[in-house]
Write an enzyme that holds these catalytic residues in place. Structure first.
Site, PDB file in Angstrom:
ATOM      1  N   HIS A   1      36.562  41.974  44.742  1.00  0.00           N
ATOM      2  CA  HIS A   1      36.757  41.427  46.098  1.00  0.00           C
ATOM      3  C   HIS A   1      35.514  40.732  46.652  1.00  0.00           C
ATOM      4  O   HIS A   1      35.603  39.935  47.570  1.00  0.00           O
ATOM      5  CB  HIS A   1      37.051  42.555  47.092  1.00  0.00           C
ATOM      6  CG  HIS A   1      38.405  43.155  46.961  1.00  0.00           C
ATOM      7  ND1 HIS A   1      39.495  42.450  46.572  1.00  0.00           N
ATOM      8  CD2 HIS A   1      38.843  44.412  47.227  1.00  0.00           C
ATOM      9  CE1 HIS A   1      40.552  43.253  46.581  1.00  0.00           C
ATOM     10  NE2 HIS A   1      40.183  44.446  46.959  1.00  0.00           N
TER      11      HIS A   1
ATOM     12  N   GLU B   1      38.224  41.563  50.930  1.00  0.00           N
ATOM     13  CA  GLU B   1      37.858  40.235  50.401  1.00  0.00           C
ATOM     14  C   GLU B   1      37.597  39.274  51.560  1.00  0.00           C
ATOM     15  O   GLU B   1      36.638  38.485  51.534  1.00  0.00           O
ATOM     16  CB  GLU B   1      38.980  39.691  49.507  1.00  0.00           C
ATOM     17  CG  GLU B   1      38.628  38.334  48.911  1.00  0.00           C
ATOM     18  CD  GLU B   1      39.829  37.637  48.267  1.00  0.00           C
ATOM     19  OE1 GLU B   1      40.450  38.236  47.383  1.00  0.00           O
ATOM     20  OE2 GLU B   1      40.131  36.505  48.684  1.00  0.00           O
TER      21      GLU B   1
ATOM     22  N   CYS C   1      44.700  32.465  44.281  1.00  0.00           N
ATOM     23  CA  CYS C   1      44.523  32.647  42.840  1.00  0.00           C
ATOM     24  C   CYS C   1      45.870  32.482  42.135  1.00  0.00           C
ATOM     25  O   CYS C   1      46.861  33.068  42.557  1.00  0.00           O
ATOM     26  CB  CYS C   1      43.968  34.041  42.598  1.00  0.00           C
ATOM     27  SG  CYS C   1      43.902  34.454  40.875  1.00  0.00           S
TER      28      CYS C   1
ATOM     29  N   SER D   1      47.175  49.144  47.793  1.00  0.00           N
ATOM     30  CA  SER D   1      46.857  47.832  47.225  1.00  0.00           C
ATOM     31  C   SER D   1      47.680  46.756  47.919  1.00  0.00           C
ATOM     32  O   SER D   1      48.914  46.795  47.905  1.00  0.00           O
ATOM     33  CB  SER D   1      47.159  47.863  45.717  1.00  0.00           C
ATOM     34  OG  SER D   1      47.419  46.571  45.250  1.00  0.00           O
TER      35      SER D   1
HETATM   36  S1  SF4 Z   1      41.726  37.017  39.172  1.00  0.00           S
HETATM   37 FE1  SF4 Z   1      42.639  36.366  41.105  1.00  0.00          FE
HETATM   38  S2  SF4 Z   1      43.680  38.164  41.939  1.00  0.00           S
HETATM   39 FE2  SF4 Z   1      42.247  38.850  40.373  1.00  0.00          FE
HETATM   40  S3  SF4 Z   1      40.392  39.356  41.482  1.00  0.00           S
HETATM   41 FE3  SF4 Z   1      40.187  37.244  40.784  1.00  0.00          FE
HETATM   42  S4  SF4 Z   1      40.932  36.049  42.491  1.00  0.00           S
HETATM   43 FE4  SF4 Z   1      41.626  38.109  42.859  1.00  0.00          FE
END
Ligand code: SF4
Length: 296
Positions: free
Chosen positions: A87, A139, A205, A233
């Site tokens: 995070h 985050e 993401c 979560s």
């Molecule tokens: S891969 Fe994507 S979901 Fe996983 S920690 Fe990184 S940004 Fe967050």
């Protein structure tokens, strides 16, 4: 009973890297006490295993200071380290850890690190930053901690509409990585409709959107849907909401022990997905439970 198992279930790249970093420190004979800055992952099985191996969770710099004193008395202070989770954290946290001369193992996900850089640079360029995300999410708090100027967090189009900046303001908009894309778009549209210079950086993401889209598709085909993950979560809860929208018999479970046969009565197809903080072995146990029941 047919099982529809999501391919994109379980640890994402960033979480896997962070958890591996903690285990690597534990395996390193020269390392002292290992701290994580906040829970490394929102999963009870993993955090319990790490705690049993001596990993300490610190929620603040003060916690670390106190724990270090303890470590000095009980040993393990030498070469102690703090693992920053995927995070990420704000810039001030790095400063505090440095002041305390602590060894930092930075497992901030590179995608989150990129948001920090965007926020820092936008602030240095005199722009106002908007973070679309959940106010209380670590985050988001970490992202806010990289601001070099005005910054605001909005979690909905309504909150975005309540903000007012002078005409012609330069806004850079980023998102929490796990935010839902359609809600991000709706929120961003509020700013586009005003007379601002808007720079939208879509920082959602793809690991999250791919997982969410797959879960939605499986849930729409399943009679019963199982979402495996920690109750705390946020990405697991979002997965649950998405699946529940497509399959009314959706259950959020932490492990196979939360399942019972009544959940699967009359079901021909059972879907299984899991949040980004769920280890593979737990998903396998759930799959084994469902498979065993389907063969009875
Ligand atoms: S891969 Fe994507 S979901 Fe996983 S920690 Fe990184 S940004 Fe967050």
């Amino acid at each position: 009973m047919e099982i529809l198992l999501a391919e994109n279930a379980g640890f994402c790249f960033g979480v896997e890297k962070a958890v591996d970093a903690v285990y690597a420190q534990l395996a390193d004979q020269s390392a002292g006490t290992v701290f994580t800055y906040g829970e490394i992952v929102h999963n009870e099985a993993v955090t319990k295993d790490l705690a049993a191996k001596g990993v300490k969770t610190a929620e603040s710099a003060k916690d670390i200071r106190g724990a270090l004193e303890e470590a000095k008395n009980g040993g393990g202070a030498e070469n102690a380290c703090v693992v920053i989770r995927a995070h990420g954290v704000g810039a001030a946290v790095y400063d505090t850890l440095k002041e305390q001369q602590l060894r930092v193992v930075d497992a901030t996900c590179p995608f989150v690190r990129r948001i920090h850089e965007t926020v820092r640079k936008a602030g240095e360029a005199g722009e106002t930053v908007i973070v679309v995300g959940d106010h209380d999410h670590p985050e988001v708090q970490g992202i806010v901690g990289w601001a070099k100027g005005p910054i605001a967090v909005v979690s909905s189009p309504e909150e975005a509409a309540a903000l007012d900046f002078p005409r012609g303001s330069n806004l850079t908009i980023v998102s929490q990585t796990t935010f839902r894309r359609h809600k991000f778009k709706e929120t961003v549209e509020v700013f586009s409709g005003k007379e601002y210079n808007v720079n939208i950086v879509d920082t959602i993401c793809s690991a999250t959107s791919v997982r969410q889209e797959e879960a939605e598709r499986i849930a729409s085909e399943a009679d019963v849907m199982i979402v495996v993950g920690g109750a705390h979560s946020s990405n697991t809860r979002k997965l649950y909401e998405i699946c529940k929208g497509k399959c009314s018999a959706t259950y959020l479970v932490q492990h196979a022990g939360d399942l019972n046969t009544q959940m699967f009565e009359g079901a021909a197809r059972v879907g299984i997905t899991a949040g980004a903080s769920t280890p593979k072995n737990i998903i396998q146990e759930v799959q084994t439970y469902v498979r065993t029941r389907s063969e009875l």
